[in-house]
Design a protein around this motif. Sequence first.
Motif, PDB file in Angstrom:
ATOM      1  N   UNK A 159     -52.365 -91.072 -54.569  1.00 23.90           N
ATOM      2  CA  UNK A 159     -53.447 -90.198 -54.099  1.00 23.90           C
ATOM      3  C   UNK A 159     -54.603 -91.028 -53.553  1.00 23.90           C
ATOM      4  N   UNK A 160     -54.916 -92.146 -54.193  1.00 24.91           N
ATOM      5  CA  UNK A 160     -56.001 -93.009 -53.720  1.00 24.91           C
ATOM      6  C   UNK A 160     -55.716 -93.556 -52.327  1.00 24.91           C
ATOM      7  N   UNK A 161     -54.493 -94.026 -52.110  1.00 30.08           N
ATOM      8  CA  UNK A 161     -54.121 -94.565 -50.799  1.00 30.08           C
ATOM      9  C   UNK A 161     -54.192 -93.475 -49.733  1.00 30.08           C
ATOM     10  N   UNK A 162     -53.699 -92.281 -50.074  1.00 32.90           N
ATOM     11  CA  UNK A 162     -53.703 -91.169 -49.125  1.00 32.90           C
ATOM     12  C   UNK A 162     -55.128 -90.773 -48.743  1.00 32.90           C
ATOM     13  N   UNK A 163     -56.004 -90.611 -49.745  1.00 34.37           N
ATOM     14  CA  UNK A 163     -57.385 -90.193 -49.461  1.00 34.37           C
ATOM     15  C   UNK A 163     -58.166 -91.292 -48.753  1.00 34.37           C
TER      16      UNK A 163
END
Length: 335
Positions: A159-163
């Motif tokens: 989720x961190x990479x995506x956001x």
Amino acid sequence: MNAGRHKRMILFLLAGSAAVILAAAFSVLYGSTGIPANQVFGAIVYPDMENRQHIIIRELRIPRTLGCMLVGAAFSSAGAIMQGVTRNPLADSGLLGINAGASFALALCLAFLPGFGFTGVVCFSFLGAASAMVTIYGLMSLKRRKTDPVRLVLAGSAVSIFLSSLSQAVSIFYHIGYDLTFWTAGGVAGIRLHQLLLAGPVILAGLLAAAVLSGRVSMLSLGEDAARGLGLHVERSRALCLLVVLMLAGAAVALAGPVAFVGLMVPHVVRFFVGGDYRRIIPCSMVAGAFFMLAADILSRVVNAPSETPIGLVFVVIGVPFFIWTARKEERAFD
């Protein structure tokens, strides 16, 4: 806690509190504008709001100093909780997507709501951090699987990479890269009293909850089987701990940006002095985090005066070597 380590914790808290008070005094006394000590004392005891120097002390330096203390304590205790809950010595609040969620919310604010005030940005960033954590928990609850630490880290990283990728895309498309980069580098110069009145109670409530839950964090750090054997409800306790991390790190990121390495470094420094029991690590991390944040802020003001260096860069210079050293130490432990 045995008597010897309890005394060590008390000594650490007393020495740390004295260091925080001294650093706070320096933070209020020194800045880009030279103000005599008697004027600083007068601004605190009998303020004259028509005096420019008193206004600087009351409106800028004191909120900034208080903000440093709250943000440092919040990041450090959140990092300690994450390290205990995930049993990962390299963990901090960024693993839950809190930093990336707040950054994405800020990018949306800068792109679509450019007239938003700083207080609105703080609220929006906190909502972004909360949304990221809810998304991670949604991924974790698919097929009703257990919330184990490994899957939590994997979901948080994804989720961190995506956001983060979405934030960069928004910044490039809407030409807000400079503003977004300045915020993500971290800084407390923009903290004012009304932002503290908004985020301060959340952080204080989170710090109190972290101290109350420190015993559960200690049991979770022993592993799920050991924690259950001690009578702990693992899933409920882990969810409560992660909610406290959201309160602490979400409010701190909203105030000062995602200041890197504070939550990673400070619990390790504290652990060296007081041992591995999180009933000692968490309260001592609050005091040590406040001191380190104040010291880094003072350094950021004087290293390139009268210009300011983003406080996040100060921590990066110290934190990257520390991170490498910690990773190599853990690698040797597994050999």
